[in-house]
Design an enzyme around this catalytic site. Structure first.
Site, mmCIF file in Angstrom:
data_model
loop_
_atom_site.group_PDB
_atom_site.id
_atom_site.type_symbol
_atom_site.label_atom_id
_atom_site.label_comp_id
_atom_site.label_asym_id
_atom_site.label_seq_id
_atom_site.Cartn_x
_atom_site.Cartn_y
_atom_site.Cartn_z
ATOM 1 N N ASP A 71 0.806 -1.242 0.027
ATOM 2 C CA ASP A 71 0.205 0.055 0.072
ATOM 3 C C ASP A 71 1.034 1.190 0.029
ATOM 4 O O ASP A 71 0.304 2.375 -0.115
ATOM 5 C CB ASP A 71 -0.962 0.168 1.005
ATOM 6 C CG ASP A 71 -2.391 -0.289 0.633
ATOM 7 O OD1 ASP A 71 -2.739 -0.866 -0.457
ATOM 8 O OD2 ASP A 71 -3.160 -0.503 1.637
ATOM 9 N N ASP A 121 -10.540 -6.190 11.591
ATOM 10 C CA ASP A 121 -10.472 -7.654 11.587
ATOM 11 C C ASP A 121 -11.194 -8.361 12.503
ATOM 12 O O ASP A 121 -12.114 -9.382 12.242
ATOM 13 C CB ASP A 121 -9.005 -8.133 11.714
ATOM 14 C CG ASP A 121 -8.081 -7.199 12.620
ATOM 15 O OD1 ASP A 121 -8.766 -6.178 13.318
ATOM 16 O OD2 ASP A 121 -7.119 -6.904 12.328
#
Ligand SMILES: *[C@@H]1O[C@H](CO)[C@@H](O)[C@H](O)[C@H]1NC(C)=O
Ligand SMILES: *[C@@H]1O[C@H](CO)[C@@H](O)[C@H](O)[C@H]1NC(C)=O
Length: 562
Positions: free
Chosen positions: A145, A449
């Site tokens: 990223d 998550d």
């Protein structure tokens, strides 16, 4: 033992054991709870029979704090009520399924080449490429990223080094398979394996080239010309605004992609998804979802492992261990993911900040496993692809892209593969789709998550916590007070945000979909931050009253009035 191959068919691939002395421990908890109730009763009688208004207020607030602590105690102890421990039998797995092992896709995520140095990233990549697993069924994807050509360059170097490293690992069966970790443990040992010094030299030369490029701040011209991938960076102006860069560095399907011994290599793919200031990128969840789609176009592994770039594999058998939980004929049908603990290699001697998280990994997660399954902690976790993509337990699920999987079409070269897979990593791709909502990792929360894991549980699945003695993954722990505080603040914030969102375990999200005990354990970390008020009151007020000579706690001889 001697019953031969037929007997093996009936044996389970994994086993679940309850904690020892479970009933004695439960009895102890019950006795403590009775004690807590007696404190409450004592407070109530104090409040009722005290005439002093000010004191009554103090009592009242003290009582509220104690109620809160009691609640907190119940929640924390719910995570200890039913602890279970798991054991995997990978030799049985090899015995029964060696020819039928599923494809496994490994996702490594990195986001910033300065915080996460490329050398660390490629050590993680090399350690997972070297798993003891059929290479034609293993694919490794790096999501960058940071969109950094330095990371790309390091991965390119790693792809070349892997041709020496993988055969070396397998020939001498060395552990751990992260080169940096291996060389650092072996440096002061006299045991030498054949070829150790030459492979170490190769590694150091590679490290030197990468460090030189890092210090220069750009990739030297003579290296740039070596791979077409670098041309992608010509048009990259910023980390936050660039096209999708997808490069297949090792095309595992290609017969020429072999190591120095002529053995096939696993697939290795570099991905930096498209970024645009006009589109939210959704951090790591966004990166994971892009990886899910891109990999579905390339290898479409049934099982997905995701690791953070600072967590190398410390055990080359972990994939097989995890598969034991997915492939048991009797007990695997409802297991969605297998979570390994987060363990660390650079703890300080006395671990004064508790960075080893031992209560979490040794007690709370086994406890959560006993009541429905551990939470997904975002790294060191094996998933079933279809579940991560939104499958409900007990339903049929169309695996999207099924017909477009290219792994078997060797005639389509790597560049064709790149062309096709690239499209799904564009930032407009998710518009109007269920990605980030019903599909993939969920967006919009700092602990994406955890809520993703919760939603999987709410769809009817279970999960497994597997904590082998020899740790599967090792990462870096915060080792100074500053780092620790930053870490804890982030966790506390994320969990508080979860508590207040619609995914809060107290909210209606999980009601009726997961068991009460399971929701209670999910609460455990969420009520961490709200704990501050009662704690502050409880530590300040009684001390002040002590100075005034007014005791707020009962003397030992006082028996509560029932
Ligand atoms: C990591 O693996 C090595 C074997 O290669 C083992 O000796 C060591 O104990 C492992 N570390 C942990 C923390 O389990
Ligand atoms: C341990 O990790 C921290 C990062 O959290 C790093 O600053 C430190 O240098 C590491 N120590 C060792 C010995 O690797």
């Amino acid at each position: 033992m001697g019953s031969g191959s037929d007997g093996g068919g009936a044996l389970p691939l994994f086993e679940t054991k309850e904690a020892k002395f479970k009933n004695a421990y439960r009895l102890f908890l019950i006795s403590m709870f009775i004690g807590i109730c007696m404190i409450w009763v004592y407070r109530i009688t104090q409040i009722l029979f005290d005439d002093d208004v000010e004191e009554r207020l103090v009592w009242m607030l003290l009582f509220l704090s104690e109620l809160w602590f009691g609640f907190y105690w119940v929640i924390t102890k719910s995570a200890r009520w039913n602890r279970v421990y798991r054991y995997a039998f990978r030799d049985r797995l090899s015995h029964r399924y060696e020819d039928k092992l599923p494809r496994v896709d490994i996702f490594v995520c990195t986001a910033d080449p300065t915080i996460e140095p490329p050398m660390m990233v490629i050590n993680t990549v090399l350690s997972v490429m070297a798993y003891n697993y059929p290479t034609d069924k293993l694919s490794v994807y790096l999501s960058d990223d940071g969109g950094s050509d330095l990371t790309f360059y390091a991965l390119l170097e790693a792809s070349v080094f892997s041709k020496h490293w993988l055969p070396f690992c397998k020939k001498f069966n060395i552990e751990p398979r992260s080169p940096a970790a291996y060389f650092s443990t072996k440096s002061n040992s006299v045991v030498d394996v054949e070829g150790l010094s030459s492979i170490k030299k190769l590694y150091e030369e590679m490290e030197h080239r990468i460090d030189t490029a890092a210090n220069l701040g750009r990739i030297p011209e003579e290296i740039r010309t070596k791979h077409k991938g670098f041309s992608e960076w010509v048009s990259v102006t910023s980390q936050r605004d660039h096209q999708t860069i997808l490069q297949v560095l090792i095309d595992g399907r290609n017969p020429n992609a072999v190591d120095i011994d002529g053995v096939a290599l696993p697939m290795l793919v570099y991905l930096s998804r498209q970024k645009s200031p006009n589109h939210p990128h959704n951090f790591k969840a966004g990166a994971m979802n892009a990886l899910l789609r891109v990999s579905s176009k390339i290898s479409n592994g049934k099982i997905i492992l995701n690791v953070d770039c600072d967590m190398y594999s410390n055990n080359s058998e972990s994939v097989r261990d995890a598969l034991c939980f997915f492939m048991d004929e009797q007990k695997s049908h409802d297991i969605a993911f297998v979570q390994f603990p987060q363990s660390f290699y650079n703890l300080t001697k006395n671990d004064i900040y508790g960075s080893s998280l031992s209560i979490l990994t040794e007690v709370e997660l086994p406890g959560m496993d006993g009541c429905g399954g551990p939470l997904y902690i975002g790294t060191g976790c094996f998933h079933r692809r279809e579940v991560l993509c939104g499958k409900k337990y007990g339903t049929e699920f169309d695996v999207e892209y099924e017909d477009s999987v290219l792994i078997n079409k060797v005639q389509e070269g790597a560049s064709k593969l790149e062309e096709t897979a690239k499209i799904v990593a564009d930032c407009t791709f998710e518009e109007g789709t269920q990605w980030g909502k019903e599909m993939g990792l969920k967006y919009g929360c700092a602990v994406e998550d955890v809520i993703t894991g919760l939603s999987i549980h709410c769809r009817g699945w279970k999960s497994v916590y597997f904590n082998p003695t020899r740790k599967g993954f090792l990462g870096v722990a915060p080792i100074t007070l500053g780092q620790t505080l930053v870490q804890y603040k982030r966790w506390a914030e994320g969990n508080l945000q979860m508590l207040l969102s619609r995914y809060g375990p107290l909210q209606s999200y999980g009601v009726g979909r997961i068991k009460l005990g399971h929701r209670m354990v999910y609460c455990l970390w969420c009520i961490w931050a709200p704990n501050w008020l009662a704690t502050l009151y409880y530590s300040v007020i009684p001390s002040l009253y002590l100075l005034k000579g007014i005791p707020l706690f009962p003397r030992v001889s006082i028996i509560p009035l029932f």
